[in-house]
Write a protein that holds these residues in place. Structure first.
Motif, PDB file in Angstrom:
ATOM      1  N   ARG A 181      32.274  77.285  39.499  1.00  0.00           N
ATOM      2  CA  ARG A 181      31.327  77.811  40.255  1.00  0.00           C
ATOM      3  C   ARG A 181      31.243  77.304  41.488  1.00  0.00           C
ATOM      4  O   ARG A 181      31.288  76.195  41.819  1.00  0.00           O
ATOM      5  CB  ARG A 181      30.102  77.435  39.331  1.00  0.00           C
ATOM      6  CG  ARG A 181      28.849  78.039  40.021  1.00  0.00           C
ATOM      7  CD  ARG A 181      27.617  77.796  39.370  1.00  0.00           C
ATOM      8  NE  ARG A 181      27.415  77.648  37.743  1.00  0.00           N
ATOM      9  CZ  ARG A 181      26.787  78.859  37.083  1.00  0.00           C
ATOM     10  NH1 ARG A 181      26.176  79.661  37.998  1.00  0.00           N
ATOM     11  NH2 ARG A 181      26.709  78.694  35.860  1.00  0.00           N
ATOM     12  N   MET A 182      30.680  78.432  42.445  1.00  0.00           N
ATOM     13  CA  MET A 182      30.456  77.792  43.615  1.00  0.00           C
ATOM     14  C   MET A 182      29.238  78.354  44.337  1.00  0.00           C
ATOM     15  O   MET A 182      28.850  79.437  43.913  1.00  0.00           O
ATOM     16  CB  MET A 182      31.547  78.743  44.756  1.00  0.00           C
ATOM     17  CG  MET A 182      33.115  78.275  44.765  1.00  0.00           C
ATOM     18  SD  MET A 182      34.146  79.244  45.995  1.00  0.00           S
ATOM     19  CE  MET A 182      33.938  80.679  45.571  1.00  0.00           C
ATOM     20  N   LEU A 183      28.613  77.436  45.054  1.00  0.00           N
ATOM     21  CA  LEU A 183      27.001  77.440  45.263  1.00  0.00           C
ATOM     22  C   LEU A 183      27.025  77.343  46.824  1.00  0.00           C
ATOM     23  O   LEU A 183      27.581  76.197  47.279  1.00  0.00           O
ATOM     24  CB  LEU A 183      26.376  76.222  44.507  1.00  0.00           C
ATOM     25  CG  LEU A 183      26.332  76.160  43.075  1.00  0.00           C
ATOM     26  CD1 LEU A 183      25.551  75.170  42.583  1.00  0.00           C
ATOM     27  CD2 LEU A 183      25.786  77.375  42.314  1.00  0.00           C
ATOM     28  N   ARG A 184      26.209  78.169  47.392  1.00  0.00           N
ATOM     29  CA  ARG A 184      26.065  78.287  48.729  1.00  0.00           C
ATOM     30  C   ARG A 184      25.013  77.141  49.006  1.00  0.00           C
ATOM     31  O   ARG A 184      23.938  77.039  48.456  1.00  0.00           O
ATOM     32  CB  ARG A 184      25.625  79.517  49.280  1.00  0.00           C
ATOM     33  CG  ARG A 184      25.111  79.836  50.722  1.00  0.00           C
ATOM     34  CD  ARG A 184      26.280  79.650  51.623  1.00  0.00           C
ATOM     35  NE  ARG A 184      25.943  79.510  53.249  1.00  0.00           N
ATOM     36  CZ  ARG A 184      25.887  80.933  53.703  1.00  0.00           C
ATOM     37  NH1 ARG A 184      26.080  81.934  53.158  1.00  0.00           N
ATOM     38  NH2 ARG A 184      25.495  80.652  55.001  1.00  0.00           N
ATOM     39  N   LEU A 185      25.499  76.241  50.244  1.00  0.00           N
ATOM     40  CA  LEU A 185      24.490  75.059  50.370  1.00  0.00           C
ATOM     41  C   LEU A 185      23.641  75.327  51.737  1.00  0.00           C
ATOM     42  O   LEU A 185      23.946  75.927  52.651  1.00  0.00           O
ATOM     43  CB  LEU A 185      25.263  73.732  50.718  1.00  0.00           C
ATOM     44  CG  LEU A 185      26.098  73.227  49.526  1.00  0.00           C
ATOM     45  CD1 LEU A 185      26.681  71.934  49.673  1.00  0.00           C
ATOM     46  CD2 LEU A 185      25.169  73.053  48.464  1.00  0.00           C
ATOM     47  N   ASP A 186      22.300  75.108  51.537  1.00  0.00           N
ATOM     48  CA  ASP A 186      21.587  74.997  52.787  1.00  0.00           C
ATOM     49  C   ASP A 186      21.529  73.614  53.368  1.00  0.00           C
ATOM     50  O   ASP A 186      20.801  72.666  52.991  1.00  0.00           O
ATOM     51  CB  ASP A 186      19.926  75.566  52.331  1.00  0.00           C
ATOM     52  CG  ASP A 186      19.005  75.576  53.529  1.00  0.00           C
ATOM     53  OD1 ASP A 186      19.647  75.292  54.747  1.00  0.00           O
ATOM     54  OD2 ASP A 186      17.832  75.982  53.158  1.00  0.00           O
ATOM     55  N   LEU A 187      22.514  73.196  54.278  1.00  0.00           N
ATOM     56  CA  LEU A 187      22.772  72.304  54.635  1.00  0.00           C
ATOM     57  C   LEU A 187      22.936  72.014  56.120  1.00  0.00           C
ATOM     58  O   LEU A 187      23.836  72.827  56.757  1.00  0.00           O
ATOM     59  CB  LEU A 187      23.975  71.534  54.061  1.00  0.00           C
ATOM     60  CG  LEU A 187      24.221  69.944  54.243  1.00  0.00           C
ATOM     61  CD1 LEU A 187      23.155  69.218  53.627  1.00  0.00           C
ATOM     62  CD2 LEU A 187      25.460  69.755  53.223  1.00  0.00           C
ATOM     63  N   PRO A 188      22.509  71.301  56.798  1.00  0.00           N
ATOM     64  CA  PRO A 188      22.807  71.128  58.458  1.00  0.00           C
ATOM     65  C   PRO A 188      24.088  70.739  58.721  1.00  0.00           C
ATOM     66  O   PRO A 188      24.440  69.788  57.890  1.00  0.00           O
ATOM     67  CB  PRO A 188      21.559  70.232  59.014  1.00  0.00           C
ATOM     68  CG  PRO A 188      20.634  70.280  58.049  1.00  0.00           C
ATOM     69  CD  PRO A 188      20.982  70.181  56.528  1.00  0.00           C
ATOM     70  N   GLU A 189      24.436  71.282  59.745  1.00  0.00           N
ATOM     71  CA  GLU A 189      26.121  71.101  59.874  1.00  0.00           C
ATOM     72  C   GLU A 189      26.160  69.473  60.020  1.00  0.00           C
ATOM     73  O   GLU A 189      27.066  69.186  59.332  1.00  0.00           O
ATOM     74  CB  GLU A 189      26.141  71.677  61.400  1.00  0.00           C
ATOM     75  CG  GLU A 189      27.834  71.571  61.791  1.00  0.00           C
ATOM     76  CD  GLU A 189      28.667  72.329  61.342  1.00  0.00           C
ATOM     77  OE1 GLU A 189      29.810  72.167  61.248  1.00  0.00           O
ATOM     78  OE2 GLU A 189      28.229  73.100  60.437  1.00  0.00           O
TER      79      GLU A 189
END
Length: 462
Positions: A402-410
Motif C-alpha cells: 500500500r502507498m499512502l500520500r504524505l502531507d509532509l514539509p519538504e
C-alpha cells in the motif's frame, strides 16, 4: 522532570526558535536567574529598555514570558530551561514577587476550576431551561444550515468544473457563507467551509475532494433535520460538529476520569483567522490502548496552560467528550510528567499492525461519521521521495503493498529520512482527505523494549 538538552529542545515550536534559544543560554545575558523545586525564572535583556520576565512552572512544564512573541514556548522560555538543565541556574530560597504571583494565580485557577466542577456536580439540573436555550439556538442553526444547503445545491447545479478556488471572488463567496454560519451559531460548519477552501485550492484532485466533503456535509444536514430520532451519542457528535461547546466544568463533573500512562505521540499547531492558534496533541493510553486528542486554543500569543512533550509519558486522568467514538478529551490538573523509561512499546506495536489499525479507524468512522480527522498508526512503514513531487509512505500488508500520500514539509521529509536511515519505522499521524500528516516516528522496537522517538513534527504554526 526535564533532565537533558534534547528533551528541552523537543518543546521547541520550530528550528528558528531552537537556534535563537541556543544563542541565549549564556548566564551573562540574564541579569536575574533563579530556581526552586517548583519553578525556574529569569530576566533576559532584549531590545527594549526593560528585560523580559520569563518563568517556567516545572510541574507542566508551563511557560510565561513578557516578550511579544506568539510562539509557545518562546526562545526565552527554552533558553531558561536549557540553562537549568546545564546546571547554570542557582537554587534560590526567595522567589521574585512576579513569579510568586503567577504561580499563585495558576493554583487559584486550578482551585476555582475544581470548585466549579464540584458545584456543577451538586447543582440540581434545570432541564426545562436547558431545553428552551437549546431550542432557541437550534432555530438559528437551522436557518444557517438551510442557507448552506441552498449554496451546495447551486454549486452542484452549476457544476464543480466552473469553480476557480484560487479566484478572489470565489474565496470571498466562501468567506461570506462562513461568516453567515458563524452568525447562525454554527461555527463548526463555518470552520469546515474555510478548511475545505484552504485544503482543496492547491490540490490537483480538488473536484473529488470538494465532492466528498459536500457528501459529508449533506449527511450532517440530514442528521440535523432528523435530530429528534438520533441516539444520544450521535446527537452529541452532531452538535459537536456544528460547533456546540461543552462547559469544561460540566464535562469534568459528568464524565468519568480515564486514568492511565498517556504517551504523547505528537502534535501540531495551526493558525486560523484573527491570530487564533489551534494546538492538537495526540496521546496513547498504554494500558487502555486508546487514542486521545487534546485540543487547545490560544489567541495573540497568549500561550497554553501547559506543554506536552512528544515521546514522553504522563500519569494523567483524562475526561473524554461524549460521542459515538470519543477521541477528544480534557486533561485534569493532576497530570505528571514521568521519567523517560516509562515509555513502553508493547501496545504501540500491537496497534500498529496494519489490519488492526485500519479496522480501528473504520470503526471510529462508523461510530462518528462527522469526524473526518482520524489518528492512524502503522508499523513497518518506509518513507520514500517521489522525485520532484512529494513524499509517500509504503507498507506491506500480506501480499499487498500500500502507498499512502504524505502531507509532509519538504525539509521535514529529509530530516525524517535521515533519522530513520531508510529503515522501516512505526509512524503516527493524522489521516484526512486520503492523506497522512505524520506527527511522530518511532524506532521499530521489539516487544518489551522502550519506545524510542526518532522524529516528531516541530510544533511550528502552519
Amino acid at each position: 522532570m526535564l533532565t537533558s538538552e534534547a528533551e528541552v529542545l523537543g518543546l521547541s515550536p520550530d528550528a528558528s526558535s531552537t537556534k535563537a534559544a541556543q544563542g541565549l543560554k549564556s548566564p551573562a545575558q540574564w541579569p536575574t536567574l533563579g530556581c526552586d523545586d517548583s519553578a525556574v525564572w529569569g530576566e533576559c535583556q532584549g531590545s527594549g529598555s526593560k528585560p523580559y520576565q520569563t518563568q517556567v512552572d516545572l510541574s507542566g512544564p508551563s511557560f510565561k514570558c513578557s516578550c511579544p512573541s506568539r510562539k509557545f514556548p518562546c526562545k526565552h522560555g527554552l533558553a531558561l530551561l536549557l540553562l537549568r538543565t546545564a546546571g547554570k541556574v542557582a537554587t534560590s530560597d526567595t522567589r521574585p514577587e512576579w513569579v510568586s504571583e503567577w504561580l499563585h494565580s495558576r493554583r487559584d485557577r486550578a482551585d476555582k476550576k475544581e470548585a466549579k466542577a464540584a458545584a456543577v456536580a451538586t447543582t440540581l439540573p434545570d432541564p426545562e431551561g436547558a431545553a428552551k436555550r437549546q431550542a432557541k439556538r437550534w432555530s438559528r442553526v437551522d436557518g444557517g444550515l438551510a442557507e448552506l444547503s441552498l449554496w451546495m445545491q447551486d454549486m452542484l447545479r452549476q457544476g464543480l468544473a466552473t469553480l476557480n478556488l484560487g479566484e478572489q471572488a470565489t474565496r470571498q463567496t466562501w468567506q461570506n457563507l462562513a461568516a453567515r454560519l458563524v452568525d447562525a451559531q454554527a461555527p463548526g460548519m463555518a470552520a469546515r467551509v474555510m478548511q475545505l477552501l484552504d485544503v482543496a485550492g492547491p490540490r490537483d484532485d480538488w473536484p473529488a475532494l470538494v465532492l466528498a466533503h459536500l457528501g459529508q456535509w449533506q449527511l450532517l444536514l440530514d442528521a440535523a433535520a432528523r435530530r429528534d430520532q438520533l441516539p444520544p451519542a450521535m446527537l452529541d457528535d452532531l452538535m459537536s460538529a456544528i460547533g456546540w461547546n461543552q462547559d469544561k466544568a460540566e464535562l469534568l463533573a459528568a464524565t468519568p476520569a480515564v486514568t492511565d500512562r498517556w504517551l504523547v505521540l505528537g502534535g501540531s499547531q495551526i493558525e486560523g483567522q484573527g491570530r487564533l492558534v489551534e494546538r492538537r496533541m495526540w496521546l496513547w493510553g498504554e494500558q487502555t490502548q486508546r487514542f486521545a486528542l487534546l485540543q487547545d486554543y490560544a489567541h495573540g500569543g497568549r500561550g497554553y496552560e501547559r506543554a506536552w512533550i512528544a515521546g514522553r509519558s504522563y500519569a494523567a486522568s483524562l475526561h473524554f467528550y461524549p460521542g459515538g467514538a470519543p477521541l477528544r478529551a480534557m486533561a485534569a490538573d493532576d497530570s505528571q510528567l514521568l521519567d523517560a523509561g516509562h515509555a513502553r512499546a508493547e501496545s504501540l506495536l500491537a496497534h500498529g499492525e496494519a489490519a488492526q489499525s485500519w479496522r480501528d479507524l473504520a470503526e471510529r468512522l462508523a461510530g462518528n461519521p462527522f469526524q473526518s480527522l482520524q489518528p492512524l498508526m502503522l508499523r513497518d512503514v518506509s518513507i520514500h521521495r517521489v522525485e520532484g513531487r512529494h513524499w509517500i509512505a509504503t507498507t506491506t500488508e500480506g501480499v499487498v503493498r500500500r502507498m499512502l500520500r504524505l502531507d509532509l514539509p519538504e525539509a521535514e521529509g529529509w530530516a525524517l529520512l535521515a533519522a530513520s536511515g531508510g529503515r522501516p519505522v512505526l509512524a503516527m499521524g493524522e489521516w484526512s482527505d486520503e492523506r497522512w500528516r505524520l506527527l511522530g516516528v518511532w524506532n521499530a522496537v521489539a516487544a518489551g523494549d522502550a519506545a524510542s522517538l526518532l522524529w516528531s513534527l516541530p510544533g511550528e504554526v502552519q
